[in-house]
Design an enzyme around this catalytic site. Structure first.
Site, short mmCIF file in Angstrom:
data_model
loop_
_atom_site.label_atom_id
_atom_site.label_comp_id
_atom_site.label_asym_id
_atom_site.label_seq_id
_atom_site.Cartn_x
_atom_site.Cartn_y
_atom_site.Cartn_z
N GLY A 80 0.99 -0.99 0.19
CA GLY A 80 -0.17 -0.24 0.45
C GLY A 80 0.60 1.10 0.08
CB SER A 107 -2.63 6.17 -0.85
OG SER A 107 -2.99 7.57 -0.50
N GLY A 108 -0.10 7.79 1.19
CA GLY A 108 -0.62 7.89 3.04
C GLY A 108 0.29 7.55 3.37
CE LYS A 131 -6.35 0.36 -11.63
NZ LYS A 131 -8.34 1.57 -11.44
CB SER A 163 -2.17 -2.37 14.19
OG SER A 163 -3.17 -2.67 15.49
CE1 TYR A 190 -8.75 0.42 9.63
CE2 TYR A 190 -8.97 1.41 11.77
CZ TYR A 190 -8.62 1.39 10.58
OH TYR A 190 -6.90 1.93 10.93
CB SER A 249 -10.27 -4.74 10.36
OG SER A 249 -9.23 -3.75 10.70
CB THR A 279 -3.92 9.11 4.71
OG1 THR A 279 -5.14 8.63 5.31
CG2 THR A 279 -2.69 8.80 6.26
#
Ligand SMILES: NC(=O)c1ccc[n+]([C@@H]2O[C@H](COP(=O)([O-])OP(=O)(O)OC[C@H]3O[C@@H](n4cnc5c(N)ncnc54)[C@H](OP(=O)(O)O)[C@@H]3O)[C@@H](O)[C@H]2O)c1
Length: 265
Positions: A9, A12-13, A35, A128, A142, A145, A177
């Site tokens: 990931g 971004s952020g 992508k 986390s 969320y 998770s 973010t």
């Protein structure tokens, strides 16, 4: 030889800031995006990855090992935040949240452990959240998770330690973010929650904008990588440091009143 690090990931952020900082510091850094061609790299080699797919995870790790010859550190960062009332969320939507945030991390760990065990060394760093310690309203799945990631990582810590592999959890509070813009909401909206959901979303958006910069989390990841024997839990930012402590010492009603006020519910 510089260590090879894979950050999931990284388009971004927090993931992007982490991958960039590590690349600046001379590490060989691979970052992922679904992508990769549209993600900015700045010294980071981008690889395609969808953590929901076994095949995508296998292919991503194989590409990194083929290019770098090794993988020393995995930063499990990919994720999103489903922000809806628990009752509004279908079981499919709830499963999708855990499929990315929890099972995505599990898939990545399973893919890198054989190489790390063979090398007798390695670091797994799981991003986390404060929400893995103290649940946020309108973020039931969320929070679930991240609670799952916390328990899993703690068990894993014991199991892979004898192989020279460390497991660390990074627990930021709110980070500025675009996570909300990038995240789907539940398709169903129940009118009974309209007023509360609206005020909560406004408060949530405000808390994110006022949150710490992603670079602060990146610096904590760098510190963990620099340590020969990192610990299990690292909180980042004042909220993440103090709220879990406060929760342990004040009566639940007092603590919950503060959370309700913060999120206007
Ligand atoms: N922002 C906060 O306040 C905060 C606080 C604590 C913890 N965190 C955690 O930090 C992590 C990063 O969040 P962020 O705030 O930086 O969000 P973000 O800016 O939206 O970045 C999320 C990243 O995850 C990737 N991603 C999403 N779904 C994916 C999938 N199925 N497979 C692979 N990659 C996927 C995205 O990549 P593509 O879409 O390009 O594939 C993107 O690079 C998350 O685990 C989040 O829970 C965030």
């Amino acid at each position: 030889m510089s260590q090879t690090i894979l950050v999931t990931g990284a388009s971004s952020g927090i993931g992007q800031a982490t991958a960039r900082l590590l690349a600046e510091r001379g590490f060989k850094v691979f970052g992922t995006a679904r992508k990769p061609e549209s993600a900015q790299s700045q010294g980071v080699t981008m690889v395609a990855l969808d953590v929901r797919s076994d095949e995508s995870v296998r292919s991503c790790v194989a590409q990194v090992v083929a290019k770098a010859g090794r993988l020393d550190v995995l930063v499990n960062n990919a994720g999103y935040s489903l922000t809806s009332a628990a009752e509004e969320t279908s079981v499919e939507e709830a499963k999708a949240q855990l499929e990315t945030n929890f099972f995505g991390a599990v898939r990545m760990v399973n893919a890198v452990l054989p190489g790390m065990r063979a090398a007798g060394a390695g670091k797994v760093i799981n991003i986390s959240s404060l929400a893995g310690n103290t649940a946020i309203p309108y973020s039931a799945f969320y929070s679930a998770s991240k609670f799952a990631l916390e328990g899993y990582s703690e068990s894993l810590w014991y199991e892979v330690r004898p192989f020279g592999i460390s497991v660390s959890l990074v627990e930021p509070g709110f980070v500025n973010t675009p996570i909300v813009e990038a995240s789907p909401a539940a398709a169903r909206q129940l009118p009974a929650y309209d007023a509360s959901r609206k005020s909560m979303l406004a408060a949530f958006g405000h808390a994110l904008k006022a949150g710490i910069p992603p670079e602060q989390v990146a610096r904590r990841v760098l510190q963990i990588i620099a340590q020969p024997n990192p610990g299990l839990r690292y909180r980042v930012g004042a909220q993440a440091t103090w709220l879990p402590r406060l929760r342990n010492v004040v009566p639940w009603n007092v603590y919950a009143a503060g959370v309700r006020k913060t999120f206007a519910v």
